[in-house]
Scaffold this motif. Structure first.
Motif, PDB file in Angstrom:
ATOM      1  N   ASN A  56      28.725  37.806  31.252  1.00  0.00           N
ATOM      2  CA  ASN A  56      28.182  36.865  32.231  1.00  0.00           C
ATOM      3  C   ASN A  56      29.201  36.137  33.095  1.00  0.00           C
ATOM      4  OD1 ASN A  56      25.098  36.676  31.752  1.00  0.00           O
ATOM      5  ND2 ASN A  56      25.954  36.631  29.690  1.00  0.00           N
ATOM      6  N   THR A  57      30.491  36.238  32.777  1.00  0.00           N
ATOM      7  CA  THR A  57      31.450  35.439  33.540  1.00  0.00           C
ATOM      8  C   THR A  57      31.521  35.854  35.001  1.00  0.00           C
ATOM      9  OG1 THR A  57      32.770  35.019  31.552  1.00  0.00           O
ATOM     10  CG2 THR A  57      33.842  34.659  33.672  1.00  0.00           C
ATOM     11  N   THR A  58      31.507  37.152  35.287  1.00  0.00           N
ATOM     12  CA  THR A  58      31.592  37.567  36.689  1.00  0.00           C
ATOM     13  C   THR A  58      30.404  37.071  37.515  1.00  0.00           C
ATOM     14  OG1 THR A  58      32.978  39.505  36.232  1.00  0.00           O
ATOM     15  CG2 THR A  58      31.671  39.557  38.250  1.00  0.00           C
ATOM     16  N   PRO A  59      29.145  37.341  37.119  1.00  0.00           N
ATOM     17  CA  PRO A  59      28.047  36.785  37.920  1.00  0.00           C
ATOM     18  C   PRO A  59      27.998  35.265  37.883  1.00  0.00           C
ATOM     19  CG  PRO A  59      27.191  37.872  35.945  1.00  0.00           C
ATOM     20  CD  PRO A  59      28.640  38.235  36.055  1.00  0.00           C
ATOM     21  N   ALA A  60      28.419  34.639  36.776  1.00  0.00           N
ATOM     22  CA  ALA A  60      28.411  33.181  36.683  1.00  0.00           C
ATOM     23  C   ALA A  60      29.374  32.566  37.692  1.00  0.00           C
ATOM     24  CB  ALA A  60      28.775  32.737  35.267  1.00  0.00           C
ATOM     25  N   VAL A  61      30.585  33.103  37.750  1.00  0.00           N
ATOM     26  CA  VAL A  61      31.572  32.588  38.703  1.00  0.00           C
ATOM     27  C   VAL A  61      31.167  32.909  40.134  1.00  0.00           C
ATOM     28  CG1 VAL A  61      33.974  32.850  39.475  1.00  0.00           C
ATOM     29  CG2 VAL A  61      33.455  32.635  37.023  1.00  0.00           C
ATOM     30  N   ALA A  62      30.632  34.099  40.342  1.00  0.00           N
ATOM     31  CA  ALA A  62      30.181  34.463  41.691  1.00  0.00           C
ATOM     32  C   ALA A  62      29.123  33.490  42.194  1.00  0.00           C
ATOM     33  CB  ALA A  62      29.633  35.890  41.691  1.00  0.00           C
ATOM     34  N   GLU A  63      28.178  33.133  41.334  1.00  0.00           N
ATOM     35  CA  GLU A  63      27.091  32.236  41.742  1.00  0.00           C
ATOM     36  C   GLU A  63      27.553  30.784  41.816  1.00  0.00           C
ATOM     37  OE1 GLU A  63      22.608  30.964  40.210  1.00  0.00           O
ATOM     38  OE2 GLU A  63      24.131  31.634  38.776  1.00  0.00           O
ATOM     39  N   ASN A  64      28.239  30.311  40.777  1.00  0.00           N
ATOM     40  CA  ASN A  64      28.538  28.890  40.657  1.00  0.00           C
ATOM     41  C   ASN A  64      29.681  28.436  41.543  1.00  0.00           C
ATOM     42  OD1 ASN A  64      27.212  26.886  39.103  1.00  0.00           O
ATOM     43  ND2 ASN A  64      29.090  26.498  37.955  1.00  0.00           N
ATOM     44  N   VAL A  65      30.617  29.341  41.825  1.00  0.00           N
ATOM     45  CA  VAL A  65      31.818  28.959  42.575  1.00  0.00           C
ATOM     46  C   VAL A  65      31.878  29.635  43.950  1.00  0.00           C
ATOM     47  CG1 VAL A  65      34.349  28.961  42.549  1.00  0.00           C
ATOM     48  CG2 VAL A  65      33.075  28.570  40.418  1.00  0.00           C
TER      49      VAL A  65
END
Length: 443
Positions: A268-277
């Motif tokens: 989940n880190t890649t989509p999480a960072v893409a969305e959140n940052v």
């Protein structure tokens, strides 16, 4: 009669530890590129965020099947030149290198899932015997240092591998944008370098390190002959669950929550960072691919920290004990992982990676050192393989439930699953209190 090792194993020099562990430098190129880029590859080929855990299932299911079998086979192998574990190191390296050249050239989502299965199986063929290698060759007083040396190389390999896409972008001006739905050149070239590093590092260990032969080679071969056959092997592998030492059973719960947290982070880190940052979940956008590169930087930080911590943890464990060291590291890692939910500036994301790196170093060192002290030497590879069930089962469960949990309870936001990951890692740390560390008591 089982294979017996000499009762007193000589202490090895620093460089002997270095050579026998160097293969992990290459192995971790494979795992680091897989962990940092698989979600990116799947997303680029059309997967949506909620389905990513299911597509990742290929990796842990493969480990579930491969590691106990390889452990069993390596326990029952002896060759005058290749030894016991090294044939599996080398075969796995050849297959993994092929898979790493294929992965970034996947032309469809299902091809990428299949190659992930192939790549993970091959890496596991090389990796599992390395864990048993430490138990085979090292005196109990050196086993924590042996696993720490492996962790050092895991950290070093992971740092370089995780940074490769960014290095190709910024140093060599290689395109980081997908063309016609294909994988960006930065990712392709990174996997090519990783494949070569994998083969080279494992070959170094195979060439420079020798193994201890059975004390009674005739008795060993007679025993192997008696236990040959698929049905016998299957009975022994399944029977291993009923004969696990108590320490191994206790470590299983710690491992379960630790690896559920790690799997959630990797997925989940890649989509999480893409969305959140970076403000996007469009995998074809330059912003999403930039997020993928930044996740590589984040993962490089936590692996770099783990390489340093690998040499500090044994000293801390000697001053306190291994259980309390592991508890503290996992709680620090859990709090750090959960904090990503609250961060919206990319540079600030590097701070929690320090805590994750401390936890990662301990996960790769302390449980295996505790386990090695509780296992019979003649079945070290087999039980290390069985223990891997408690590494991959939580990942399989995560692959099945994370998507529905995210959609139903977390608003479909990948970054929210990192809160769950942090809680799981901290729980794993607290469960360490209930583990009996026989090896430390003996030493």
């Amino acid at each position: 009669m089982q294979m017996q090792f000499p009762p007193i194993k000589p202490r090895l020099s620093f460089w002997q530890l270095w050579n026998m562990s160097f293969g992990f430098f290459g192995i971790q190129f494979g795992f680091a590129l897989q962990n940092a880029n698989t979600s990116r590859i799947f997303s680029t080929l059309g997967a949506n965020a909620d389905d990513l855990p299911l597509f990742w299932l290929a990796a842990p299911v493969t480990g579930l099947l491969v590691q106990p079998i390889i452990g069993y086979l390596s326990d029952n192998t002896w060759h005058p030149f290749w030894g016991r574990r090294r044939p599996f190191f080398f075969l796995g390296a050849i297959l993994a290198t092929v898979a790493m050249f294929l992965m970034p050239n996947s032309t469809s989502l299902w091809m990428a899932v299949f190659v992930l299965w192939m790549m993970d199986a091959s890496i596991n063929v090389s990796m599992e015997p390395f864990r048993a290698f430490v138990g085979d060759k090292l005196h109990p007083t050196q086993q924590t240092s042996g696993f720490a040396m492996q962790t050092f190389f895991i950290g070093c390999g992971s740092v370089i591998a995780s940074l490769l896409p960014t290095m190709f972008t910024e140093w060599f001006n290689v395109s980081n944008v997908p063309v016609n739905g294909g994988i960006p050149d930065t990712v392709r070239y990174s996997f090519y370098v990783g494949g070569l590093a994998f083969m080279g590092a494992v070959s170094w260990t195979v060439i420079t390190t020798r193994e201890t032969p059975p004390e009674d080679i005739k008795a060993f071969r007679a025993d192997v002959e008696k236990r040959k056959g698929t049905l016998h092997a299957l009975r022994e592998i399944l029977g291993g669950f009923t004969t696990m030492p108590r320490t191994m059973v206790q470590l299983a719960s710690v491992s379960f929550f630790s690896w559920l947290a790690l799997f959630t982070m990797w997925v989940n880190t890649t989509p999480a960072v893409a969305e959140n940052v970076f403000g996007t979940l469009d995998a074809q956008s330059p912003a999403f691919q930039s997020a993928g590169n930044w996740v590589g930087v984040m993962f490089a930080v936590y692996n770099g920290v783990s390489a340093i911590a690998a040499f500090i943890l044994p000293a801390i464990a000697r001053r306190t004990n291994r259980k309390m060291t592991h508890l503290a590291c996992l709680v620090i890692g859990g709090i750090s992982l959960a904090s990503i939910f609250f961060i919206t500036q990319k540079e600030m994301l590097l701070i929690p990676m320090i805590g994750v790196g401390i936890a990662w170093a301990s996960i790769l060192t302390v449980p295996y050192a505790i386990l090695a002290g509780a296992l019979p030497a003649e079945r070290m590879g087999f039980y290390m393989g069985v223990f891997n069930f408690f590494v991959v089962i939580p990942q399989i469960i995560g692959g099945v439930i994370l998507g529905p949990i995210s959609a139903a309870l977390l608003g479909g936001r990948p970054v929210a699953t990192l809160l769950l990951a942090g809680a799981c890692m901290a729980i794993g740390g607290l469960l360490t209190v209930f583990v009996a560390d026989k090896g430390e008591q003996a030493s």
